[in-house]
Design a protein around this motif. Structure first.
Motif, PDB file in Angstrom:
ATOM      1  N   CYS A  67       0.826  -1.211   0.000  1.00 25.90           N
ATOM      2  CA  CYS A  67       0.000   0.000   0.000  1.00 25.90           C
ATOM      3  C   CYS A  67       0.863   1.265   0.000  1.00 25.90           C
ATOM      4  O   CYS A  67       0.357   2.369  -0.214  1.00 25.90           O
ATOM      5  N   LEU A  68       2.149   1.127   0.286  1.00 27.31           N
ATOM      6  CA  LEU A  68       3.058   2.266   0.226  1.00 27.31           C
ATOM      7  C   LEU A  68       3.158   2.796  -1.201  1.00 27.31           C
ATOM      8  O   LEU A  68       2.996   2.050  -2.174  1.00 27.31           O
ATOM      9  N   ASP A  69       3.473   4.098  -1.322  1.00 29.36           N
ATOM     10  CA  ASP A  69       3.737   4.625  -2.659  1.00 29.36           C
ATOM     11  C   ASP A  69       5.052   4.028  -3.167  1.00 29.36           C
ATOM     12  O   ASP A  69       5.928   3.651  -2.375  1.00 29.36           O
ATOM     13  N   PRO A  70       5.214   3.903  -4.481  1.00 30.40           N
ATOM     14  CA  PRO A  70       6.397   3.222  -5.026  1.00 30.40           C
ATOM     15  C   PRO A  70       7.729   3.809  -4.579  1.00 30.40           C
ATOM     16  O   PRO A  70       8.695   3.070  -4.376  1.00 30.40           O
ATOM     17  N   GLU A  71       7.824   5.128  -4.390  1.00 31.63           N
ATOM     18  CA  GLU A  71       9.094   5.717  -4.009  1.00 31.63           C
ATOM     19  C   GLU A  71       9.477   5.345  -2.579  1.00 31.63           C
ATOM     20  O   GLU A  71      10.637   5.011  -2.298  1.00 31.63           O
ATOM     21  N   THR A  72       8.509   5.372  -1.659  1.00 31.81           N
ATOM     22  CA  THR A  72       8.796   4.975  -0.275  1.00 31.81           C
ATOM     23  C   THR A  72       9.164   3.497  -0.216  1.00 31.81           C
ATOM     24  O   THR A  72      10.101   3.103   0.495  1.00 31.81           O
ATOM     25  N   ARG A 112       2.503  -2.653  -8.600  1.00 31.34           N
ATOM     26  CA  ARG A 112       2.932  -1.261  -8.476  1.00 31.34           C
ATOM     27  C   ARG A 112       4.410  -1.142  -8.115  1.00 31.34           C
ATOM     28  O   ARG A 112       5.002  -0.068  -8.227  1.00 31.34           O
ATOM     29  N   HIS A 113       5.016  -2.275  -7.682  1.00 33.43           N
ATOM     30  CA  HIS A 113       6.367  -2.211  -7.137  1.00 33.43           C
ATOM     31  C   HIS A 113       7.341  -3.163  -7.838  1.00 33.43           C
ATOM     32  O   HIS A 113       8.397  -3.485  -7.294  1.00 33.43           O
ATOM     33  N   LEU A 114       7.019  -3.599  -9.032  1.00 40.36           N
ATOM     34  CA  LEU A 114       7.847  -4.592  -9.709  1.00 40.36           C
ATOM     35  C   LEU A 114       9.241  -4.069 -10.021  1.00 40.36           C
ATOM     36  O   LEU A 114      10.221  -4.826 -10.013  1.00 40.36           O
ATOM     37  N   GLU A 115       9.375  -2.772 -10.289  1.00 36.87           N
ATOM     38  CA  GLU A 115      10.688  -2.213 -10.589  1.00 36.87           C
ATOM     39  C   GLU A 115      11.629  -2.388  -9.391  1.00 36.87           C
ATOM     40  O   GLU A 115      12.785  -2.800  -9.544  1.00 36.87           O
ATOM     41  N   ALA A 116      11.125  -2.088  -8.183  1.00 39.02           N
ATOM     42  CA  ALA A 116      11.951  -2.247  -6.983  1.00 39.02           C
ATOM     43  C   ALA A 116      12.215  -3.722  -6.692  1.00 39.02           C
ATOM     44  O   ALA A 116      13.317  -4.095  -6.273  1.00 39.02           O
ATOM     45  N   VAL A 117      11.216  -4.579  -6.885  1.00 41.91           N
ATOM     46  CA  VAL A 117      11.402  -6.017  -6.663  1.00 41.91           C
ATOM     47  C   VAL A 117      12.522  -6.542  -7.545  1.00 41.91           C
ATOM     48  O   VAL A 117      13.388  -7.312  -7.096  1.00 41.91           O
ATOM     49  N   ARG A 118      12.524  -6.110  -8.810  1.00 46.38           N
ATOM     50  CA  ARG A 118      13.561  -6.557  -9.744  1.00 46.38           C
ATOM     51  C   ARG A 118      14.924  -5.972  -9.370  1.00 46.38           C
ATOM     52  O   ARG A 118      15.925  -6.688  -9.305  1.00 46.38           O
ATOM     53  N   ARG A 119      14.978  -4.685  -9.087  1.00 49.28           N
ATOM     54  CA  ARG A 119      16.247  -4.006  -8.847  1.00 49.28           C
ATOM     55  C   ARG A 119      16.956  -4.538  -7.604  1.00 49.28           C
ATOM     56  O   ARG A 119      18.178  -4.714  -7.601  1.00 49.28           O
TER      57      ARG A 119
END
Length: 586
Positions: A67-72, A112-119
């Motif tokens: 539920c957090l925004d992607p940047e946080t 919503r957070h796949l970029e961070a999951v991958r990185r």
């Protein structure tokens, strides 16, 4: 002295679902705080480190973390990833496995957070109800809609991302009634998704005030387990059945600690610290606030509260005579309090699992019971301190012979040293009949040969297992509050599997490790007058020894000295090499 803890962090209490058996009920909303999500985590970690408290694991929980925004979300993942990298050598040196950032999620908004999951290769542990038909009925969104199709679509998005992905399912009576569907859906997820179903987890649910599902009795828990066992034994998923699926009920989990308040903590964004996800928002399991109190003070409160909760539940006399007390420690204090019982609510299931895992009951459980009541029920000490010991106490060789782990640990063919071309086979210092010794100088060549396969022995993660070397001087010192006089410790060295396998060995069946530099590095600390001592084992075998010491009083007293394979040696200066050595042989 450092203290190591497991930390769950809750950066938001908000949740996008309204599961019909949610233990947080009306608390799944984020009211906001004066502190940011990253600010609180970083503050807590810094404060812990100032007080020599080291989180060895940091996991993100909720509410629902997605539920957090992607940047946080990205900032938190980056911080945890950096924390592991900065402290990797320190944590692995202390015996902990260092992984990747980890989240516990319902998977609904994971896209919503796949970029961070991958990185950051975030390890994803999702919650899915089985059978999937019950998921549709019970795990609904805040808008009242079915969530399953969207969750499975998000799981599919993880397929090409190089991260670990697994799920868990909570089991109630309604799941037992539909066990054939549960079995079918496990196969469906295994064959049609990227989820690692060998690392799947079952959890046994308990009712809350609004739950529409009903808790299993102990007999029903057994019936569920046996149904799952019979369906998967002999299949490609058998390793999961025997491994991760029911490991929540094994001795490695928080529910099987003597006092979980000494190690496991849940931190919320406002700085409040609770016991865990079960105790979250419960006054009895609230330990303090990181912004208002010292972490050591919070930990003292935690240990005291958990001890008092166990005492309030009482100590079942059956636990005092149970050979499995050394594994279960009477179970989770939260569930014991909620169900008003003195022993684990999964007692029968745990005993069945211990047998599956080859964990034998103690033949003489009284010493373990005494240790436990000394820690948690001091009012019962006399009941166990005055109990008679068995008339026949097994000797050390019998204990070793009857225990596969000890049999391997004490093997006389695991290590040998080659010193200046001379071979010295190594045996345990507490059982060998003779004490050979060697002469070593700063110019000596010292090569250790280690039996192939030793890193896999009694280790679930061979890559994290290490050759463990302990160097002691012949000079004596009084250690500990028991006033024992022992050899002074100089250095410990840990050499991991991948390193030990790098140096090409000239002996088939043996790994080769050059210790010449190690001994030269510490040579100036060695005694010139007395025999020095170097001992060898692995971290897994060392842990096995200390676990056996903790759980078996007869082994403890007979193996109170270090039992590992060793060699006594005199360390000579170059001048001494040229003079008469007869004074060492007197």
């Amino acid at each position: 002295m450092n203290t190591y803890i497991h930390l769950l962090y809750v950066p938001t209490m908000a949740c996008n679902m309204a599961c019909k058996y949610c233990y947080l009920e009306e608390d799944t909303k984020d009211l906001g705080t004066e502190h940011g999500a990253l600010e609180t985590l970083a503050y807590a970690i810094d404060k812990c480190r100032e007080e020599d408290i080291i989180p060895f694991n940091i996991s993100l929980h909720g509410g629902e973390v997605t539920c957090l925004d992607p940047e946080t979300f990205r900032e938190l993942a980056a911080y945890i990833s950096d924390y592991y990298e900065r402290n990797r050598d320190f944590l692995t040196g202390a015996g902990f496995k260092v992984g990747r950032p980890h989240i516990k999620t319902n998977l609904l908004d994971l896209d919503r957070h796949l970029e961070a999951v991958r990185r950051y290769e975030i390890s994803v542990s999702g919650s899915i109800d089985l059978p999937l038909a019950l998921h549709r009925a019970c795990r609904i969104g805040k808008d009242g809609r079915d969530t399953l199709d969207r969750i499975l679509a998000n799981v599919a998005l993880l397929e090409d991302i190089p991260c670990h992905k697994k799920v868990s399912a909570t089991i109630f009576r309604e799941h037992l009634e539909r066990i054939d569907e549960v079995i079918a859906d496990i196969w469906y997820l295994h064959k049609n998704t990227c989820l690692d179903m060998l690392d799947f987890n079952f959890m046994i649910g308990f009712e809350n005030s609004s739950s529409l599902l009903h808790a299993l009795t102990e007999e029903e828990q057994l019936a569920f387990f046996r149904g799952i066992r019979d369906a998967f034994m002999g299949t490609e998923l058998e390793p999961g059945l025997k491994g991760a699926w029911f490991r929540e009920f094994g001795p490695d989990y928080c529910t099987n600690c003597v006092n979980c308040g000494e190690k496991f903590f849940l931190l919320e964004k406002n700085g409040d610290i609770y016991s865990c996800v079960r105790g979250q928002k419960q006054e009895d399991f609230y330990y303090g606030n990181i912004y208002k109190e010292s972490m050591r003070g919070i930990m003292e409160t935690a240990a005291r509260k958990i001890r008092e909760l166990h005492q309030a539940c009482g100590f079942d006399p059956a636990c005092g005579t149970c050979g499995y007390l050394y594994l279960c420690r009477t179970g989770c204090p939260f569930v014991k309090k909620r169900q008003k019982r003195a022993r684990s609510y999964t007692c029968l299931l745990q005993q069945e699992l211990y047998r599956l895992w080859g964990m034998a009951p103690e033949e003489y459980p009284r010493p373990t019971a005494l240790d436990y009541v000394c820690s948690m029920h001091p009012d019962r000490i006399l009941d166990y301190a005055l109990a008679k010991l068995p008339s026949v106490i097994p000797d050390l060789r019998t204990l070793i012979r009857e225990d596969p782990g000890l049999t391997y640990l004490y093997r006389p063919d695991l290590f040998m040293l080659e010193i200046d071309g001379n071979i010295f086979p190594l045996e345990s210092q507490i059982i060998k009949q003779a004490r050979p010794f060697a002469f070593i100088s700063p110019e000596s060549s010292v090569i250790l040969y280690v039996r192939e396969g030793i890193f896999e022995a009694f280790s679930s993660y061979p890559e994290n297992n290490a050759l463990y070397i302990q160097l002691l001087t012949g000079d004596m010192i009084v250690y500990g509050d028991e006033g024992r006089t022992k050899q002074r410790h100089i250095a410990n060295e840990m050499i991991y599997k991948q390193v030990a396998e790098t140096d090409r060995s000239d002996r088939p069946g043996w790994l080769r490790v050059d210790l010449t530099g190690f001994l030269r590095r510490y040579g100036r600390y060695l005694s010139r007058e007395r025999e020095n001592n170097i001992l060898f084992t692995t971290t897994a075998l060392r842990d096995y020894h200390y676990s056996k010491q903790k759980n078996n009083a007869f082994y403890h007293i007979q193996a109170i000295d270090l039992p590992f394979q060793n060699l006594d040696f005199y360390y000579l200066t170059m001048e001494e090499e040229t003079h008469d050595l007869s004074r060492y042989l007197q």
